[in-house]
Design a protein around this motif. Structure first.
Motif, short mmCIF file in Angstrom:
data_model
loop_
_atom_site.label_atom_id
_atom_site.label_comp_id
_atom_site.label_asym_id
_atom_site.label_seq_id
_atom_site.Cartn_x
_atom_site.Cartn_y
_atom_site.Cartn_z
N GLN A 147 0.36 -1.18 0.20
CA GLN A 147 0.28 -0.09 -0.41
C GLN A 147 0.55 1.39 0.21
O GLN A 147 -0.05 2.32 0.10
N LYS A 190 -0.23 4.04 9.42
CA LYS A 190 -1.16 5.62 9.29
C LYS A 190 -2.00 5.41 8.18
O LYS A 190 -3.06 5.55 8.05
N GLU A 191 -1.08 4.96 7.58
CA GLU A 191 -1.85 5.08 5.91
C GLU A 191 -1.78 3.72 4.83
O GLU A 191 -2.26 3.89 3.75
N THR A 192 -2.10 3.34 6.47
CA THR A 192 -2.49 1.88 5.19
C THR A 192 -3.99 1.49 5.95
O THR A 192 -4.51 2.48 6.77
#
Length: 353
Positions: free
Chosen positions: A167, A320-322
């Motif tokens: 991701q 955080k961005e997953t």
């Protein structure tokens, strides 16, 4: 109570192992080999004898009273462990951080826990657990179940890491995966995992040294500290050769004395990192004194490192961005490892009653 204390000490050791690299992140304008060697001198050469002197005042006399063959075996396992540490980086290079960590720590946990017990099946020694005892007793079966569940938890955490890497933005993925090679990575990872587990073999080889410390009236809680002094000589030797060779190749010897760089800050940070690194084994030794050197302690050590490493990842917002699936997966892995820790502790409790 002894089992609870043993697990607690291993958890503290895991916190140290999972946190030691943080000060290195603040080192400025030094090459990797420079700060790794400076920190390593504290880890392998300076702090171990200081801690041994504070806890086992006559540790030098104990060391020199050992047969040369015993000291030789301890140093040999230290050298092999050092090779495992160096090949760890290659495994990460070809497999990526998440899968590489999973493979290497998984192999290290399994081999470090089980090989000594198999060895004692063929070369029995009083007080040492054999693999046959593990599979034929209730407490041993619980410990083996805990080991298997720990490996499952490691695999789940690795799966979560792979999901996270997929991701990443495309640019970051290309940086991560451009050298991916499954065959090379698994081969090197197997080698690194087996050799990294030699630290546990070195502790087993140094049991007569630990027993001599207890027989001399020293506190059993710190009985492994003299062994660590000798064992880490092996790791120091290999890492010293490697880092100096990189200093020569990269012409980075100036890092140590260049007044244009923040020398005081860098040396202090490296000292903190190196000291924190050694504390993992200081508390590992305390945990082993409560649980008995054997299969449980090494798996606890590996599982605690993975737990703390993943917790740091969460604290530092690496996830955080997953997506939610990756977060749920890593949470599941952490939970499974916690179950394995509880089972290993329970198995040792059953053994003690």
């Amino acid at each position: 109570m002894q089992t609870v204390l043993g697990v607690f000490f291993h958890l503290i050791g895991g916190v140290a192992a999972g946190s030691f690299y943080m000060p290195y992140k603040k080192v400025e304008r030094w090459n990797w080999e420079t700060y790794w060697l400076v920190g390593g001198l504290f880890s392998w050469l300076i702090i171990p004898p200081i801690m041994a002197w504070l806890t086992l005042p006559s540790f030098w006399e104990l060391i020199w009273s050992m047969p040369p063959a015993t000291l030789g075996y301890i140093i040999l396992f230290g050298l092999l462990w050092g090779i495992g540490g160096l090949t760890y980086g290659l495994g990460i290079r070809y497999l990526g951080l998440s899968l590489g960590n999973t493979v290497i720590l998984g192999f290290s946990a399994a081999f470090g826990a089980l090989v000594p017990t198999i060895y004692y099946d063929f070369f029995p020694k009083e007080g040492k657990t054999t693999f046959n005892e593990l599979i034929s007793s209730t407490w041993g079966q619980v410990i083996l179940l805990g080991i298997l569940i720990c490996l499952l938890g490691i695999a789940i955490c690795g799966k979560a890491g792979m999901m996270k890497e997929k991701q990443l933005p495309q640019k970051e993925q290309s940086k991560t995966n451009n050298e991916f090679n499954l065959f090379k990575g698994l081969s090197i990872g197997l080698c690194s995992g087996i050799l990294s587990s030699c630290f546990n073999f070195g502790i087993e080889a140094g049991q007569s040294l630990a027993e001599s410390a207890v027989a001399a009236g020293m506190n059993p809680l710190f009985q492994n500290n003299a062994t660590f002094v000798v064992l880490l000589w092996g790791g120091l030797t290999l890492n010293l050769i490697w880092c100096v060779s990189l200093n020569i190749r990269n012409k980075s010897f100036g890092d140590y004395s260049d007044l244009k760089k923040p020398l005081r800050k860098n040396y202090l940070l490296c000292a903190l990192a190196g000291t924190t690194w050694f504390l993992q084994f200081f508390f590992y030794g305390m945990g082993e004194s409560k649980l008995g050197n054997g299969a449980t302690g090494w798996v606890l050590h590996m599982s605690c490192i993975i737990l703390v490493g993943n917790i740091w990842g969460i604290v530092l917002k690496e996830w955080k961005e997953t997506g939610s699936r990756a977060k749920i997966t890593v949470g599941t892995g952490i939970f499974v490892i916690l179950i394995s820790v509880a089972l290993l502790g329970y198995g040792n409790y059953l053994r003690s009653i």
